[in-house]
Write an enzyme that holds these catalytic residues in place. Structure first.
Site, PDB file in Angstrom:
ATOM      1  N   LYS A 205       0.834  -1.208   0.000  1.00  0.00           N
ATOM      2  CA  LYS A 205       0.000   0.000   0.000  1.00  0.00           C
ATOM      3  C   LYS A 205       0.873   1.264   0.000  1.00  0.00           C
ATOM      4  O   LYS A 205       0.640   2.217  -0.739  1.00  0.00           O
ATOM      5  CB  LYS A 205      -0.927  -0.021   1.218  1.00  0.00           C
ATOM      6  CG  LYS A 205      -1.601   1.288   1.528  1.00  0.00           C
ATOM      7  CD  LYS A 205      -2.664   1.632   0.500  1.00  0.00           C
ATOM      8  CE  LYS A 205      -3.017   3.088   0.543  1.00  0.00           C
ATOM      9  NZ  LYS A 205      -4.144   3.443  -0.297  1.00  0.00           N
ATOM     10  N   CYS A 259      -3.351  11.254   1.478  1.00  0.00           N
ATOM     11  CA  CYS A 259      -2.498  10.063   1.397  1.00  0.00           C
ATOM     12  C   CYS A 259      -1.093  10.328   0.908  1.00  0.00           C
ATOM     13  O   CYS A 259      -0.128  10.034   1.602  1.00  0.00           O
ATOM     14  CB  CYS A 259      -3.171   9.053   0.485  1.00  0.00           C
ATOM     15  SG  CYS A 259      -4.848   8.738   1.000  1.00  0.00           S
TER      16      CYS A 259
HETATM   17  N1  SAJ Z   1      -0.748  15.206  -8.735  1.00  0.00           N
HETATM   18  C1  SAJ Z   1       0.228  15.896  -9.466  1.00  0.00           C
HETATM   19  N2  SAJ Z   1       0.691  15.340 -10.635  1.00  0.00           N
HETATM   20  C2  SAJ Z   1       0.227  14.134 -11.105  1.00  0.00           C
HETATM   21  C3  SAJ Z   1      -0.756  13.450 -10.362  1.00  0.00           C
HETATM   22  C4  SAJ Z   1      -1.219  14.014  -9.179  1.00  0.00           C
HETATM   23  O1  SAJ Z   1       0.676  16.981  -9.086  1.00  0.00           O
HETATM   24  O2  SAJ Z   1       0.686  13.699 -12.166  1.00  0.00           O
HETATM   25  C5  SAJ Z   1      -1.228  15.771  -7.438  1.00  0.00           C
HETATM   26  C6  SAJ Z   1      -2.716  16.061  -7.408  1.00  0.00           C
HETATM   27  O3  SAJ Z   1      -2.980  17.327  -7.924  1.00  0.00           O
HETATM   28  C7  SAJ Z   1      -3.015  15.961  -5.930  1.00  0.00           C
HETATM   29  C8  SAJ Z   1      -2.034  14.880  -5.436  1.00  0.00           C
HETATM   30  O4  SAJ Z   1      -1.061  14.764  -6.451  1.00  0.00           O
HETATM   31  O5  SAJ Z   1      -2.712  17.186  -5.262  1.00  0.00           O
HETATM   32  C9  SAJ Z   1      -2.665  13.541  -5.171  1.00  0.00           C
HETATM   33  O6  SAJ Z   1      -3.663  13.223  -6.120  1.00  0.00           O
HETATM   34  P1  SAJ Z   1      -3.879  11.788  -6.774  1.00  0.00           P
HETATM   35  O7  SAJ Z   1      -4.952  11.918  -7.757  1.00  0.00           O
HETATM   36  O8  SAJ Z   1      -2.574  11.264  -7.259  1.00  0.00           O
HETATM   37  O9  SAJ Z   1      -4.234  10.790  -5.579  1.00  0.00           O
HETATM   38  P2  SAJ Z   1      -5.263  10.761  -4.332  1.00  0.00           P
HETATM   39  O10 SAJ Z   1      -4.519  11.283  -3.147  1.00  0.00           O
HETATM   40  O11 SAJ Z   1      -6.563  11.356  -4.627  1.00  0.00           O
HETATM   41  O12 SAJ Z   1      -5.439   9.152  -4.185  1.00  0.00           O
HETATM   42  C10 SAJ Z   1      -4.294   8.297  -4.054  1.00  0.00           C
HETATM   43  C11 SAJ Z   1      -4.422   7.146  -5.058  1.00  0.00           C
HETATM   44  N3  SAJ Z   1      -3.186   6.407  -5.123  1.00  0.00           N
HETATM   45  C12 SAJ Z   1      -2.561   6.140  -6.305  1.00  0.00           C
HETATM   46  O13 SAJ Z   1      -2.989   6.513  -7.369  1.00  0.00           O
HETATM   47  C13 SAJ Z   1      -1.306   5.320  -6.238  1.00  0.00           C
HETATM   48  C14 SAJ Z   1      -5.567   6.232  -4.638  1.00  0.00           C
HETATM   49  O14 SAJ Z   1      -5.646   5.076  -5.483  1.00  0.00           O
HETATM   50  C15 SAJ Z   1      -5.358   5.763  -3.186  1.00  0.00           C
HETATM   51  O15 SAJ Z   1      -6.406   4.905  -2.755  1.00  0.00           O
HETATM   52  C16 SAJ Z   1      -5.360   7.008  -2.318  1.00  0.00           C
HETATM   53  O16 SAJ Z   1      -4.237   7.827  -2.716  1.00  0.00           O
HETATM   54  C17 SAJ Z   1      -5.245   6.559  -0.867  1.00  0.00           C
HETATM   55  O17 SAJ Z   1      -6.264   6.622  -0.159  1.00  0.00           O
HETATM   56  O18 SAJ Z   1      -4.168   6.104  -0.455  1.00  0.00           O
END
Ligand code: SAJ
Length: 419
Positions: A205, A259
């Protein structure tokens, strides 16, 4: 089987609803009284597509009820722990919510109960929590009760789809515990189920979210380098990603949410040694709001406006596009960094309460607009028109939302050439 879900937040509530609608009798234990009242009257305290209808169905069928009374969760067959595991100020894990929940379970469970932790936890925590249960009630893990880690992997905004269709990792303290957990989750999971031991599942995880965080940090470092070389990083990434084995992430003002900003620290927290990469990636991402501040300062210089006279409007407070969730949002860190140095900071986010009612109102008389969230609504704004409301026309894009910089503006964007 009867299930008690401990903690009815972003994960606990949707999971409780799924089990109830799959036919189990579910009781949700939650210490916040107002949440319990709200849920029992059929109203959700979290925003998520389809949740109102699914919650209504679960409550109406009589299979889901919320409580803040420990006596209501005595002698259940299954305990699902879904509490938060945040960081303390010094970035070490705060496991107090988890330990309290485990104690509550230890005090109420019976011989033969299956205890499952869904929370994201440092490696080896499930085994430690099994020992804690043994200390509290004298039952023996693996003999008198079963225990497993079943990390959630859902993305806010898609929770009810992903709960069903994502594959699932189940880590038992022994094989029987993992097998029992599999029978349970099969009641609604249509994705694949993989069984392993609890320390592996804890690490898996954390590796998933660390993978994403490190990849975003790499994209962010590329963006900073692109400023050195006068390159548009988004064009460069698009070209690099035409390679069959390259998939560079998207740079931006930072990494927020509940997360990604904390899980890399959880991954490191139980280790004897830290090898550097994971922590460095965190630091790069944590510093991105400061880089946007540099862009702001340099833009103000261009128009000869002293920062202490500048009115700055931040567009978007949520941590990611089309969400109302502001937990660890880089927009908030950015505001913290600039608020003492400029005359006024205004905010506009259509999904977040307490911000300006309209975009026009937020921009009227302001000098700078800073885009901090990639809400779809921000993508096709007519900046030449909006500029007429502003005192000065400076636009800073922290999320690559603006495709063509508006001609009458001083424009700066992360990764868009020099600054
Ligand atoms: N972000 C970037 N660049 C990217 C992708 C995301 O700057 O290329 C930023 C987003 O704007 C945001 C942050 O990262 O601020 C996180 O967003 P996210 O969409 O990557 O993820 P979360 O936090 O909404 O959800 C994540 C997911 N994990 C993965 O994709 C590996 C989700 O599947 C998990 O269940 C969740 O964390 C969790 O609960 O752990």
């Amino acid at each position: 089987a009867e299930i008690a879900v401990i903690g009815l937040g972003y994960i606990g509530l949707p999971t409780a609803i799924m089990f109830a609608n799959a036919g189990f009798n579910v009781i949700g234990y939650e210490i916040r009284d107002e949440v319990v009242k709200k849920l029992n009257s059929g109203n959700s305290h979290i925003v998520e597509p389809d949740i109102d209808e699914l919650l209504h169905r679960a409550i109406k069928s009589g299979r889901l009820r919320a409580t803040s009374d420990k006596n209501d969760i005595r002698e259940k067959d299954v305990y699902l722990i879904c509490v938060q595991t945040p960081l303390k100020d010094d970035k070490t894990p705060d496991l107090s919510y988890l330990e309290n929940a485990v104690r509550t379970v230890a005090e109420t469970m019976k011989r033969g109960s299956l205890v499952i932790i869904e929370s994201t936890i440092p490696p080896m925590t499930t085994i430690r929590m099994a020992k804690l249960i043994e200390e509290v009630n004298g039952l023996k893990a693996g003999e008198d009760f079963y225990m497993a880690h079943a990390p959630e992997r859902v993305m806010p905004g898609r929770i009810f789809k992903e709960l069903v269709y994502n594959s699932r990792i189940l880590g038992g303290i022994d094989e029987e515990s993992a097998e029992l957990a599999e029978i349970l989750y099969r009641s609604f999971v249509k994705g694949q189920i993989f069984k392993t031991n609890s320390t592996t599942s804890e690490m898996v995880k954390l590796m998933e979210n660390t993978f994403r965080d490190v990849n975003i940090a790499l994209a962010n470092e590329f963006a900073l380098l692109a400023h050195q070389y006068g390159v548009d990083i988004f064009k460069a990434i698009e070209l690099a990603n035409t390679h069959p084995r390259v998939k560079i992430h998207t740079p931006g003002i930072g990494v927020g949410g509940h997360c990604l900003p904390k899980d890399p620290y959880l991954l490191l927290s139980s280790a004897k040694e830290d090898f550097g990469l994971v922590k460095k990636a965190r630091e790069i991402n944590e510093d991105m709001p400061l880089f946007v501040k540099d862009l702001l300062v340099s833009a103000l210089k261009t128009i000869n406006l002293p920062p202490e006279d500048a009115i700055v409007t931040v567009l978007g407070l949520a941590y990611k596009g089309d969400s109302d969730d502001t937990r660890n949002s880089p927009a908030l860190f950015f505001i913290e960094e600039i608020k003492e140095e400029v005359k006024d900071v205004r905010t506009y986010d259509p999904y977040v309460k307490g911000t300006h009612e309209t975009l026009e109102e937020a921009l009227r008389g302001s000098d700078v607009a800073v885009i901090a969230t990639d809400h779809s609504l921000f993508k096709n704004l007519n900046w030449e028109e909006l500029g007429k409301l502003m005192r000065n026309r400076v636009l800073i894009d922290g999320r690559h939302v603006v495709q063509t910089p508006p001609k009458s503006f001083v424009f700066k964007g992360i990764g868009r050439g020099e600054y």
